[in-house]
Design a protein around this motif. Structure first.
Motif: not given
Lengths: 322, 322
Positions: B146-149
């Motif tokens: 998972s990552a924000r970007q």
């Protein structure tokens, strides 16, 4: 590295239905595997702790990649040096799981502006390079880019310590199942300070003990399921034998917390006595516990407590990355 | 991959002073290079388009990594399929620059929740795998988090098409400098649709033409400076010979826009006539232009216009990743 296709609680049809709505990590891995292209004969592609590629010489190449992201894999409670150490350690653990001697790595850094102007990045890299020095792996290149959220991806490669790489798919009926160290509660501290079992993995591989091996990163229950599925076998797991780490809350925690980075190994029954005796001499401080046995069939893990089958026992699912 | 130490406009002392305040991309690469550990004899580490590792057999391994990040390397103006194609294409361009035959890759995906629930990720991967199929490279593993970007990091490897990998460091005084295609204005479209010069790179390497080679990714002026520095030589660049792409605004744009992904090659003067004649037959649609010559000394690039030295000409710096 990508894990195997799907965890045991999902039946294949449930996974298919679920994937139409919203694929989880394992749904995506399945999808990617289909699209990835057929690997040439003799190669190992998606589905193990690392890829294995024939190098033309007698020895194969073993390659793996793992990434850590700020806010997901670490936060402000750990120092940048601890996070940097972990970025490499999780990759070395994949090499350990293959019985490989890690040699070198490539490193990708996504760097937000908050990391550029202060000492954070230097401290992160110092933690990482200190571990690299300890394991004699060199950085031979990489990539740096701006990003809103810090991330560090590492691709590491090495050579088999024994005759060949140890895969998840080699477990045989009647093998016994062993695990190094103790499990559970890693989140309290161990997942930033663990020693990747590189020496242990090499030691086992050089002596030809493991039929199958992997590292326990998503919880024993989930990871053993992956190994069984890859080997087309099932297992009896003796719950009273599962070694609980100091910070493990209970048995469920030991089976499903994840980030233990211990080695899960299956070994032919007739080699066990010799293995345990030799192990004690070579690694007197590291436990190696017998926790179960491998059986025919694809019924997954059957849980036993003091010889009694636990029909309704079901640990929580292990860690999923999303 | 990490580029070389510093671009020419920074003198070494200026870089040193600047790095105390705020290191730029090249300052960091320099710092990492010091910490990375000494690579064994026969290896090529940080500082070229890819790392080169002896494999034990006659052929070496060539490894490279490059990452794209949403909002930095692509945005909503391009389709997810175009972005996915680019993620692999920039890595294949690094292989081309080494005269390598790419074989397989590992892929890391950082996925924000907005990418999980819709078709974006599938389209991205389809764009990527379509190009993989075209170039016969297989995906053998990776990592998802998972990552924000959104980000996608790829590590690709291959074997030399010729006897050995073509490095940046092989340029010899009296070599002539050539560039494929045309330069500048790539941002308008080409950086998402470019054809990585894999076939051209292999063709050149197999015939033993290049003394040095790299891909032009950060602008000709900056990238040629890297090549000269790695080879401990200087160059005369004939400005009137630099091929301008259709979308290049002017000569400065051709020298510094970046993301051209063309090949920059130096070749011994006595091989040029044969090369240009053979090239025309093999790649009738792809220009190969002579743009300058290599000279002794470390004075960087000297610009000439119709034979007249341009003392005050200084193109803008090329692209920097931060």
């Amino acid at each position: 590295m990508y894990s195997t296709i799907s965890c045991l609680p999902c039946t294949s049809s449930a996974l298919k239905q679920c994937s139409r709505l919203f694929m989880d990590e394992f749904g995506w891995i399945e999808w990617i595997k289909k699209k990835a292209g057929k690997v040439p004969s003799g190669w190992v592609g998606i589905g193990d702790d690392a890829a294995v590629i024939p190098s033309g010489s007698a020895r194969n190449w073993i390659l793996s990649t793992d990434t850590i992201v700020e806010g997901i894999d670490f936060d402000r409670r750990v120092t940048p040096a601890q996070a940097g150490r972990k970025a490499l350690a999780i990759n070395l653990s994949d090499m350990a799981a293959m019985g490989a001697i890690p040699q070198a790595f490539l490193m990708t850094l996504g760097i937000p502006s908050s990391w550029k102007r202060d000492k954070k990045l230097k401290l992160f890299l110092k933690g990482l390079f200190n571990l690299a020095k300890e394991y004699r792996v060199v950085c031979v290149g990489g990539d740096m880019t701006s990003a809103r959220q810090f991330f560090c991806g590492i691709t590491v490669w090495g050579e088999p310590a024994g005759k060949k790489a140890i895969l998840r798919s080699g477990a045989q009926p009647d093998d016994l199942i062993l695990v190094t160290g103790a499990l559970g509660g890693s989140i309290k501290q161990k997942h930033f300070s663990f020693t990747p079992r590189v020496r242990e993995g090499q030691w086992l591989a050089q002596r030809g003990y493991p039929n199958a091996m992997m590292d326990v990163s998503d919880g024993l229950a989930q990871d053993l399921s992956h190994l069984l599925r890859a080997s087309h076998v099932s297992a009896h797991l003796n719950l009273e034998c599962v070694p609980l780490a100091r910070h493990a809350r209970n048995l469920t925690s030991a089976l499903s917390d994840g980030e233990d980075f211990e080695l899960l190994v299956t070994v032919s029954r007739n080699k066990i006595a010799k293995l345990l005796s030799e192990w004690k001499k070579s690694f007197p401080k590291t436990p190696l516990n017998l926790i179960g046995s491998v059986h025919r069939g694809s019924s997954g893990i059957q849980y036993y407590l003091n010889g009694k089958k636990q029909i309704s026992f079901q640990p929580h699912k292990g860690f999923r990355h999303f």
